[in-house]
Write a protein that holds these residues in place. Structure first.
Motif, PDB file in Angstrom:
ATOM      1  N   ALA A  28     -52.195 129.392  34.714  1.00 37.76           N
ATOM      2  CA  ALA A  28     -52.799 130.279  33.722  1.00 37.76           C
ATOM      3  C   ALA A  28     -51.968 130.331  32.445  1.00 37.76           C
ATOM      4  O   ALA A  28     -52.512 130.310  31.332  1.00 37.76           O
ATOM      5  CB  ALA A  28     -52.971 131.685  34.300  1.00 37.76           C
ATOM      6  N   VAL A  29     -50.657 130.383  32.589  1.00 38.16           N
ATOM      7  CA  VAL A  29     -49.784 130.423  31.417  1.00 38.16           C
ATOM      8  C   VAL A  29     -49.878 129.106  30.643  1.00 38.16           C
ATOM      9  O   VAL A  29     -50.075 129.102  29.419  1.00 38.16           O
ATOM     10  CB  VAL A  29     -48.321 130.729  31.812  1.00 38.16           C
ATOM     11  N   VAL A  30     -49.767 127.984  31.340  1.00 35.62           N
ATOM     12  CA  VAL A  30     -49.806 126.676  30.666  1.00 35.62           C
ATOM     13  C   VAL A  30     -51.152 126.463  29.972  1.00 35.62           C
ATOM     14  O   VAL A  30     -51.205 126.037  28.814  1.00 35.62           O
ATOM     15  CB  VAL A  30     -49.479 125.539  31.661  1.00 35.62           C
ATOM     16  N   LYS A  31     -52.251 126.755  30.647  1.00 36.98           N
ATOM     17  CA  LYS A  31     -53.584 126.593  30.060  1.00 36.98           C
ATOM     18  C   LYS A  31     -53.730 127.464  28.824  1.00 36.98           C
ATOM     19  O   LYS A  31     -54.183 127.005  27.766  1.00 36.98           O
ATOM     20  CB  LYS A  31     -54.645 126.953  31.107  1.00 36.98           C
ATOM     21  N   THR A  32     -53.321 128.716  28.924  1.00 34.94           N
ATOM     22  CA  THR A  32     -53.466 129.654  27.805  1.00 34.94           C
ATOM     23  C   THR A  32     -52.650 129.211  26.592  1.00 34.94           C
ATOM     24  O   THR A  32     -53.151 129.216  25.461  1.00 34.94           O
ATOM     25  CB  THR A  32     -53.051 131.072  28.252  1.00 34.94           C
ATOM     26  N   ILE A  33     -51.414 128.807  26.805  1.00 33.69           N
ATOM     27  CA  ILE A  33     -50.557 128.421  25.683  1.00 33.69           C
ATOM     28  C   ILE A  33     -50.996 127.075  25.097  1.00 33.69           C
ATOM     29  O   ILE A  33     -51.003 126.899  23.876  1.00 33.69           O
ATOM     30  CB  ILE A  33     -49.069 128.426  26.078  1.00 33.69           C
ATOM     31  N   ASN A  34     -51.389 126.132  25.924  1.00 41.06           N
ATOM     32  CA  ASN A  34     -51.887 124.857  25.404  1.00 41.06           C
ATOM     33  C   ASN A  34     -53.101 125.095  24.501  1.00 41.06           C
ATOM     34  O   ASN A  34     -53.196 124.519  23.411  1.00 41.06           O
ATOM     35  CB  ASN A  34     -52.238 123.901  26.550  1.00 41.06           C
ATOM     36  N   ASP A  35     -54.012 125.954  24.933  1.00 41.58           N
ATOM     37  CA  ASP A  35     -55.178 126.280  24.110  1.00 41.58           C
ATOM     38  C   ASP A  35     -54.755 126.982  22.821  1.00 41.58           C
ATOM     39  O   ASP A  35     -55.278 126.682  21.741  1.00 41.58           O
ATOM     40  CB  ASP A  35     -56.158 127.154  24.888  1.00 41.58           C
ATOM     41  N   LEU A  36     -53.820 127.909  22.924  1.00 43.04           N
ATOM     42  CA  LEU A  36     -53.327 128.635  21.749  1.00 43.04           C
ATOM     43  C   LEU A  36     -52.759 127.677  20.705  1.00 43.04           C
ATOM     44  O   LEU A  36     -52.940 127.868  19.498  1.00 43.04           O
ATOM     45  CB  LEU A  36     -52.247 129.637  22.165  1.00 43.04           C
TER      46      LEU A  36
END
Length: 154
Positions: A28-36
């Motif tokens: 969840a953290v990696v997906k969220t930050i990559n999208d950000l």
């Protein structure tokens, strides 16, 4: 969008992925930050985080959310083969570690979740909160460093 709004949105996004069962903490953290960051890496980057939940493959060691946060910092401050280590990478990772430790008195999954029965909703809620905190912290640092590609960020 100002920093507080951005951080709140990032926190809610990461927590939502976990809450809905779409991803575990690190993912969840990696997906969220990559999208950000505007997806500097394909969505497949989330697969790199899949072995870290529940303290690295259920071993109960380093919190998966913290692992995901460190991987996310690497998206910006990491290096490729042949490059020198960026001066910011290791201090940023340590700052994240210290931030989470200051809140939860540990970064060890089994210590952070010792008061909750495995598989309980209370434990899941606790881990969702940690996931949101890590994603929000990383987003705030990236915002402060001018690393978020966002024309509306002020």
């Amino acid at each position: 969008m100002n920093k507080d709004e951005l951080v709140k949105e990032v926190r809610e996004t990461a927590e939502g992925y976990f809450k809905r069962g779409e991803f575990f903490c690190s993912e969840a953290v990696v997906k969220t930050i990559n999208d950000l960051l505007g997806k500097p890496f394909s969505d497949d980057v989330t697969k790199l985080a899949s072995g870290f939940p529940i303290g690295v493959g259920k071993a109960g060691c380093l919190c998966g959310a913290v692992s995901g946060g460190v991987m996310s910092l690497g998206m910006v401050y990491g290096r490729c083969h042949g490059e020198a280590m960026q001066d910011e990478m290791l201090p940023k990772a340590q700052e994240l570690h210290n931030h989470i430790k200051s809140i939860y008195n540990s970064t060890c999954c089994r210590v952070m979740t010792k008061d909750f029965e495995f598989g309980s909703q209370e434990r899941k809620n606790h881990c969702i909160k940690i996931t949101g905190e890590v994603a929000a912290y990383v987003a705030g640092k990236l915002y402060d460093d001018g690393k978020i590609p966002c024309n509306s960020c002020k």
